[in-house]
Motif scaffolding. Structure first.
Motif, PDB file in Angstrom:
ATOM      1  N   UNK A  17       1.070  -1.079   0.005  1.00 44.84           N
ATOM      2  CA  UNK A  17      -0.136  -0.055  -0.001  1.00 44.84           C
ATOM      3  C   UNK A  17       0.963   1.389  -0.113  1.00 44.84           C
ATOM      4  N   UNK A  18       2.052   1.230   0.871  1.00 43.98           N
ATOM      5  CA  UNK A  18       2.991   2.449   0.916  1.00 43.98           C
ATOM      6  C   UNK A  18       3.388   2.654  -0.685  1.00 43.98           C
ATOM      7  N   UNK A  19       3.871   1.492  -1.022  1.00 46.19           N
ATOM      8  CA  UNK A  19       4.728   1.520  -2.349  1.00 46.19           C
ATOM      9  C   UNK A  19       3.599   2.162  -3.458  1.00 46.19           C
ATOM     10  N   UNK A  20       2.628   1.591  -3.529  1.00 45.64           N
ATOM     11  CA  UNK A  20       1.548   2.279  -4.454  1.00 45.64           C
ATOM     12  C   UNK A  20       1.284   3.662  -4.044  1.00 45.64           C
ATOM     13  N   UNK A  21       1.363   4.065  -3.051  1.00 50.04           N
ATOM     14  CA  UNK A  21       1.203   5.475  -2.720  1.00 50.04           C
ATOM     15  C   UNK A  21       1.963   6.233  -3.467  1.00 50.04           C
ATOM     16  N   UNK A  22       3.277   5.872  -3.152  1.00 47.38           N
ATOM     17  CA  UNK A  22       4.327   6.406  -3.629  1.00 47.38           C
ATOM     18  C   UNK A  22       4.400   6.641  -5.349  1.00 47.38           C
ATOM     19  N   UNK A  23       4.129   5.430  -5.822  1.00 39.96           N
ATOM     20  CA  UNK A  23       4.323   5.248  -7.052  1.00 39.96           C
ATOM     21  C   UNK A  23       2.892   5.168  -7.910  1.00 39.96           C
ATOM     22  N   UNK A  38      -1.587  -3.669  -7.180  1.00 38.81           N
ATOM     23  CA  UNK A  38      -1.439  -5.085  -6.557  1.00 38.81           C
ATOM     24  C   UNK A  38      -2.674  -5.458  -6.366  1.00 38.81           C
ATOM     25  N   UNK A  39      -2.929  -6.682  -5.835  1.00 38.57           N
ATOM     26  CA  UNK A  39      -4.199  -7.161  -5.539  1.00 38.57           C
ATOM     27  C   UNK A  39      -4.105  -8.262  -4.570  1.00 38.57           C
ATOM     28  N   UNK A  40      -5.386  -8.593  -3.824  1.00 42.62           N
ATOM     29  CA  UNK A  40      -5.266  -9.554  -2.769  1.00 42.62           C
ATOM     30  C   UNK A  40      -6.262 -10.621  -3.320  1.00 42.62           C
ATOM     31  N   UNK A  41      -5.850 -11.956  -3.193  1.00 48.45           N
ATOM     32  CA  UNK A  41      -6.802 -13.066  -3.470  1.00 48.45           C
ATOM     33  C   UNK A  41      -6.968 -13.775  -2.256  1.00 48.45           C
ATOM     34  N   UNK A  42      -8.272 -13.982  -1.997  1.00 47.34           N
ATOM     35  CA  UNK A  42      -8.902 -14.618  -0.606  1.00 47.34           C
ATOM     36  C   UNK A  42      -9.381 -15.927  -1.076  1.00 47.34           C
ATOM     37  N   UNK A  43      -8.541 -17.111  -0.530  1.00 47.70           N
ATOM     38  CA  UNK A  43      -9.086 -18.507  -1.180  1.00 47.70           C
ATOM     39  C   UNK A  43      -9.506 -19.191   0.056  1.00 47.70           C
ATOM     40  N   UNK A  44     -10.767 -19.606  -0.021  1.00 48.67           N
ATOM     41  CA  UNK A  44     -11.252 -20.509   0.866  1.00 48.67           C
ATOM     42  C   UNK A  44     -11.699 -21.760   0.351  1.00 48.67           C
ATOM     43  N   UNK A  45     -11.458 -22.793   0.841  1.00 48.75           N
ATOM     44  CA  UNK A  45     -11.852 -24.171   0.427  1.00 48.75           C
ATOM     45  C   UNK A  45     -13.170 -24.515   0.645  1.00 48.75           C
ATOM     46  N   UNK A  46     -13.799 -25.118  -0.575  1.00 47.14           N
ATOM     47  CA  UNK A  46     -14.955 -25.401  -0.491  1.00 47.14           C
ATOM     48  C   UNK A  46     -14.751 -26.974   0.100  1.00 47.14           C
ATOM     49  N   UNK A  47     -16.005 -27.436   0.904  1.00 45.24           N
ATOM     50  CA  UNK A  47     -16.146 -28.602   1.252  1.00 45.24           C
ATOM     51  C   UNK A  47     -15.057 -29.231   2.285  1.00 45.24           C
ATOM     52  N   UNK A  48     -14.333 -28.085   2.889  1.00 45.63           N
ATOM     53  CA  UNK A  48     -13.376 -28.719   3.672  1.00 45.63           C
ATOM     54  C   UNK A  48     -13.880 -29.205   5.036  1.00 45.63           C
ATOM     55  N   UNK A  70      -8.507   1.588  -4.719  1.00 41.51           N
ATOM     56  CA  UNK A  70      -8.041   2.597  -4.172  1.00 41.51           C
ATOM     57  C   UNK A  70      -7.993   2.386  -2.670  1.00 41.51           C
ATOM     58  N   UNK A  71      -7.185   1.750  -1.870  1.00 39.68           N
ATOM     59  CA  UNK A  71      -7.166   1.182  -0.440  1.00 39.68           C
ATOM     60  C   UNK A  71      -6.299   2.079   0.254  1.00 39.68           C
ATOM     61  N   UNK A  72      -6.461   2.596   1.170  1.00 39.06           N
ATOM     62  CA  UNK A  72      -5.712   3.010   2.433  1.00 39.06           C
ATOM     63  C   UNK A  72      -5.084   2.118   3.373  1.00 39.06           C
ATOM     64  N   UNK A  73      -6.104   1.226   3.723  1.00 38.40           N
ATOM     65  CA  UNK A  73      -5.544   0.163   4.719  1.00 38.40           C
ATOM     66  C   UNK A  73      -5.390  -1.161   4.444  1.00 38.40           C
ATOM     67  N   UNK A  74      -4.565  -2.206   5.103  1.00 38.99           N
ATOM     68  CA  UNK A  74      -4.478  -3.383   4.756  1.00 38.99           C
ATOM     69  C   UNK A  74      -5.840  -4.164   4.994  1.00 38.99           C
ATOM     70  N   UNK A  75      -6.458  -3.878   6.265  1.00 37.70           N
ATOM     71  CA  UNK A  75      -7.637  -4.360   6.640  1.00 37.70           C
ATOM     72  C   UNK A  75      -8.746  -4.336   5.682  1.00 37.70           C
ATOM     73  N   UNK A  76      -8.965  -3.233   4.929  1.00 34.76           N
ATOM     74  CA  UNK A  76      -9.815  -2.843   4.032  1.00 34.76           C
ATOM     75  C   UNK A  76      -9.925  -3.775   3.024  1.00 34.76           C
ATOM     76  N   UNK A  77      -8.726  -3.700   2.441  1.00 35.62           N
ATOM     77  CA  UNK A  77      -8.491  -4.708   1.060  1.00 35.62           C
ATOM     78  C   UNK A  77      -8.659  -6.202   1.389  1.00 35.62           C
ATOM     79  N   UNK A  78      -8.213  -6.493   2.582  1.00 36.71           N
ATOM     80  CA  UNK A  78      -8.239  -8.042   3.220  1.00 36.71           C
ATOM     81  C   UNK A  78      -9.954  -8.168   3.129  1.00 36.71           C
ATOM     82  N   UNK A  79     -10.706  -7.287   3.957  1.00 38.96           N
ATOM     83  CA  UNK A  79     -12.107  -7.366   4.078  1.00 38.96           C
ATOM     84  C   UNK A  79     -12.725  -7.513   2.574  1.00 38.96           C
TER      85      UNK A  79
END
Ligand code: C2E
Ligand code: MG
Ligand code: MG
Length: 671
Positions: free
Chosen positions: A244-250, A255-265, A368-377
Motif C-alpha cells: 500500500x505504501x509503495x503504491x501510494x508513492x508510485x 497490486x491485488x489480494x486473492x482470498x481463497x477459501x476451500x469448499x467442502x473442507x 484505491x485502498x488506504x488500509x490493509x484491513x480494508x482490502x483484505x475485508x
C-alpha cells in the motif's frame, strides 16, 4: 695482584681463551633460549588476543557479515598476510555449493583480477581450495599456488603475484557452514602453530552463525504458519502494508489480494478427521505454491522476480495471495484461474481420493485502498460472494458488493435487536393429504414482524442469522413457540387426531451437542406428546460425520420425535446414504414439483424418489404445489402429501386453526 697476561704461559692463555669462548657460547645460547621462550610466550599471547578479539566481536556485531568482515581483517593482521576472503555454503535443490560472500580484506588493490575470478565462480564440494576445505573439514595450506593443478584460480593468482594460500572451515557442530581463505605473495612453508589455531578461530566464527540461525528461526516461527510453513496473517499484513505504501508513492503500481477459501473442507475434516484435514491443507499449500511459481504468473514479459507474490495461510482453510506489481485486475484473475486449476485433480489423503475446490475473492488496488484491513475485508467479501454463487469460482470485489456488505452489517444489528425485542412470529402452512384432503400437520415458518409493520420472510434474514450464529437463539425460540402451538392443537383435537407441527432445524442447531436434551426439556416444559413434533433437517446439515448424525437421530427417535429430510434433491446426499439413517419423512424440493407439469423428466425423478423413499419406509411430502395440475400429477403417481400455495400459504395460528376446522369438518362430513 694478578700477573700480566703477556707473562702467561701460552698454553695457559689458550685454555683461558677456550674457556672464555665456551662461556660466551653458553651465554649466547642462554640468551637465545630465553629469547625464544619470550618470543613463544609473545606469540601465544598474540594468539589468545586474536581469539579473544574474535569472540568479543562475535557478541557485539550486528550481523554475521559485519562480524566476518572484521574477522578477515583481524586474521590477516595477525598472520601478516595481505589478502583474505570468505565463502558461504549454500544448498539449493539438493546441491551444495561454496559461493563468495563478496567479503574481502585486501591490503592493496592489485588483486582485482583474482577477486573477479573468485566472485564469478562457485565451487562444488571437493573442488579447488574451498571445496577441499569443505570436504576435509580441516585447514589447508598450499605453497607454490601459481603452479598447482588443484588451485583452480592459478592464472589469476600468478597475475596477482600470489604464492601461498591457506584456508580453514567454519563449523556449526559437525556442519561446515563457511570457508575462510587467505593469500600471501611470500613463499611460506606451513606453520604448525597457525594450522593449530585456525580450527579454534573457526569455532568462534561458527557460533555467530549459530546465533544468527536461532534468531532467524525465532523470527521465522513468529511470522509463519507451523503446519504449512507459509507466511502467517501477521507477515501477510506486513507485506500488504508495504504494498500500500509503495503504491501510494508510485501511482502506476497496482497490486491485488486473492482470498481463497476451500469448499467442502469441513466435510473432509468431519468425516476423515483432523489429521486428514491437516494433510489436505498441507497438500493444498504445496499446489498453491506450485501455481504461483510458474514464471508467467503475473503475465509480465519480465516476470521472473519471485517476490512478486506472497502466499499466506490465514488459518483454517483460508489462504491469501498478495500479487504486487500487476498491470490491472485481469492479472489477478489469471492467477485465480491458475489456483482453481491447481486444485482440480483429487488429493490422495490416507489412501482416499479427496476432491476439493476453492472459492476465491479478489480485491485490487484499483479500488484505491488506504488500509490493509480494508482490502483484505473486501477480498473476503468477494470470496463469500463466490461461495454464494456456487463455489469453485472467483469473484472480483466491487463497490456494489461493498454496499451489500454495509447493508448486511446493519441487518445484523437489527436482527440482534429483533431477538431481544421478540419481533418474530410463526406462521403455519398446512400439510395436506392428497388422498383425503385432510390436514395432517403444519410447518412452522418464522417471520420477522418489524416495528414499522413490515413482515420479512426468512429469505431476508435466515442466512445472516446462520452466519452470525444468532440462528441458535432464534431456533430455540421457534421450538418453544411451535410446541406451544402444538399444545393448543392437542387440546382442540385430543388424542391421535391432533395434527403434527414441523419445526425447521438449521445446520448450526443440528451441530449443537445438546440438541436432543434441549428438545426433550422443551417438550416436557410445554407438555406435549412428542409424536406431534417433527423436526425438518436439510440434507446438507446431515452431511459430515455419519456416526454422529446417526447417533443424534437415534436420540431424537428415543424421545419420540419424528424427523423429516427437508428440500430433498438440492444437496449431495444419495438415497443409499439416507438408508442407514432413522428418518420418517422425505420432503421433495419445490424445484422438482414446480417442473413436473412442464416436463416428464421431473415427474420421473419425483416418481423414482418416491418409490425409493417408500422402500425405506418413509412418507413423502411434495413441497410447493401451486396449481390443480401439479396436484393431480402428484396424486397420479401416488404421492401422499402436499404442502403448497395451492392449499394454503403460511398463515397465523388462528387462521391455521380455522383452516384445520374447515378441512376436518369437510372430510368428516360423509359424502
Ligand atoms: P422450507 O423449510 O423448505 O419451507 C418451505 C418454504 O416454501 C416456505 O418459505 C414456504 O412459504 C415456501 N412455499 C410453500 N409452498 C409454496 C408454494 O406453493 N410456492 C412457493 N413459491 N413457495 C412455497 P419461507 O417461509 O419463506 O421459508 C423459507 C425457508 O426458510 C424454509 O424453507 C426454511 O428452510 C427456512 N426457515 C423458515 N422458518 C425457519 C425456522 O424457523 N428456522 C429455520 N432454521 N429455518 C427456517
Ligand atoms: Mg422446512
Ligand atoms: Mg423445504
Amino acid at each position: 695482584m694478578s700477573e700480566p697476561i703477556e707473562r702467561c704461559d701460552p698454553d695457559e692463555l689458550a685454555r683461558i681463551k677456550r674457556r672464555l669462548e665456551r662461556e660466551r657460547a653458553a651465554r649466547r645460547e642462554a640468551e637465545t633460549v630465553s629469547e625464544r621462550g619470550l618470543r613463544r610466550l609473545y606469540a601465544r599471547e598474540q594468539e589468545l588476543l586474536l581469539l579473544q578479539d574474535v569472540a568479543t566481536a562475535a557478541n557485539l556485531s550486528q550481523s554475521v557479515r559485519d562480524f566476518f568482515q572484521y574477522a578477515l581483517a583481524r586474521i590477516c593482521d595477525f598472520m601478516a598476510w595481505p589478502l583474505g576472503h570468505a565463502y558461504e555454503v549454500v544448498s539449493a535443490d539438493g546441491e551444495t555449493r561454496l559461493r563468495s560472500m563478496t567479503l574481502w580484506y585486501a591490503r592493496d588493490d592489485a588483486v582485482g583480477t583474482f577477486r573477479d575470478a573468485t566472485r564469478l565462480r562457485e565451487f562444488a564440494p571437493g573442488e579447488g581450495l574451498p571445496g577441499q576445505t569443505f570436504i576435509s573439514g580441516k585447514p589447508q595450506w598450499l605453497t607454490g599456488v601459481p603452479d598447482r593443478e588443484d588451485f583452480l584460480r592459478r592464472s589469476e593468482a600468478r597475475a596477482c603475484l600470489i604464492s601461498t594460500a591457506c584456508a580453514f572451515p567454519v563449523h556449526v557442530g559437525e556442519e561446515v557452514v563457511a570457508v575462510f581463505e587467505f593469500f600471501s605473495e611470500r613463499a611460506l612453508q606451513p606453520s604448525q602453530s597457525l594450522l593449530a589455531l585456525m580450527p579454534q578461530v573457526g569455532l568462534h566464527l561458527g557460533r555467530a552463525i549459530e546465533r544468527q540461525r536461532a534468531e532467524d528461526r525465532l523470527i521465522h516461527d513468529a511470522s509463519h504458519d507451523p503446519l504449512t510453513g507459509l507466511p502467517n496473517r501477521a507477515l501477510f499484513l506486513e507485506r500488504l502494508h508495504q504494498s500500500i505504501a509503495h503504491a501510494r508513492r508510485k501511482a502506476d503500481v497496482q497490486f491485488a489480494v486473492l482470498f481463497i477459501d476451500l469448499d467442502r473442507f469441513k466435510i473432509v475434516n468431519d468425516s476423515l478427521g483432523h489429521l486428514a484435514g491437516d494433510r489436505l491443507i498441507t497438500q493444498v499449500a504445496g499446489r498453491l505454491t506450485g501455481a504461483l511459481r510458474r514464471e508467467d504468473v503475473v503475465a509480465r514479459p519480465d516476470a521472473t522476480t519471485p517476490d512478486s507474490s506472497t502466499l499466506a495461510r490465514l488459518g483454517g482453510d483460508e489462504f491469501t495471495i498478495l500479487l504486487t506489481d500487476i498491470h490491472d485486475p485481469s492479472d489477478a484473475v489469471r492467477v485465480a484461474n491458475r489456483v482453481k486449476d491447481a486444485l482440480h485433480q483429487p488429493f490422495a489423503i490416507d489412501g482416499q481420493e479427496v476432491y476439493t475446490s476453492a472459492s476465491i475473492g479478489i480485491a485490487s488496488s484499483a479500488s484505491g485502498y488506504e488500509s490493509a484491513d480494508a482490502i483484505l475485508r473486501d477480498a473476503d467479501l468477494a470470496m463469500y460472494r463466490a461461495k454464494a454463487l456456487g463455489k469453485a469460482r472467483w469473484e472480483l470485489f466491487d463497490r456494489e458488493m461493498h454496499q451489500a456488505a454495509m447493508t448486511r452489517l446493519a441487518l445484523e444489528t437489527d436482527l440482534r435487536h429483533a431477538l431481544q425485542n421478540e419481533e418474530f412470529v410463526l406462521h403455519y402452512q398446512p400439510v395436506v393429504s392428497l388422498r383425503t384432503g385432510e390436514v395432517a400437520g403444519f410447518e412452522a415458518l418464522v417471520r420477522w414482524q418489524k416495528p414499522d409493520g413490515e413482515l420479512v420472510l426468512p429469505g431476508g434474514f435466515i442466512e445472516t442469522m446462520e452466519d452470525t450464529g444468532l440462528i441458535v437463539f432464534l431456533g430455540a425460540w421457534v421450538l418453544r413457540e411451535a410446541c406451544r402451538a402444538a399444545r393448543i392443537l392437542e387440546e382442540l383435537y385430543p388424542g391421535e387426531r391432533a395434527p403434527s407441527i414441523s419445526v425447521n432445524v438449521s445446520s448450526r442447531q443440528f451441530a449443537q451437542p445438546d440438541l436432543a436434551a434441549q428438545i426433550r426439556s422443551v417438550i416436557a416444559e410445554v407438555g406435549i406428546d412428542p409424536h406431534h413434533l417433527r423436526l425438518e433437517i436439510t440434507e446438507s446439515a446431515m452431511i459430515g460425520d455419519m456416526d454422529r448424525v446417526a447417533a443424534v437421530l437415534r436420540e431424537l427417535k428415543e424421545i419420540g420425535v419424528r424427523v423429516s429430510i427437508d428440500d430433498f434433491g438440492t444437496g449431495y446426499s444419495s438415497l443409499s446414504y439416507l438408508h442407514s439413517l432413522p428418518l420418517d419423512v422425505l420432503k421433495i424440493d419445490r424445484s422438482f414439483v414446480s417442473a413436473i407439469a412442464r416436463n416428464g423428466e421431473s415427474l420421473q425423478i419425483v416418481r423414482t424418489i418416491m418409490s425409493l423413499a417408500h422402500n425405506l419406509g418413509m412418507d413423502v411430502i411434495a413441497e410447493g404445489p401451486e396449481d390443480a395440475e401439479q396436484v393431480s400429477q402428484l396424486r397420479s403417481i401416488g404421492c401422499e402429501f402436499g404442502q403448497g400455495y395451492y392449499f394454503s400459504r403460511p398463515i397465523d395460528l388462528p387462521a391455521a386453526i380455522a383452516f384445520l376446522a374447515r378441512t376436518r369438518s369437510a372430510t368428516e362430513t360423509p359424502c
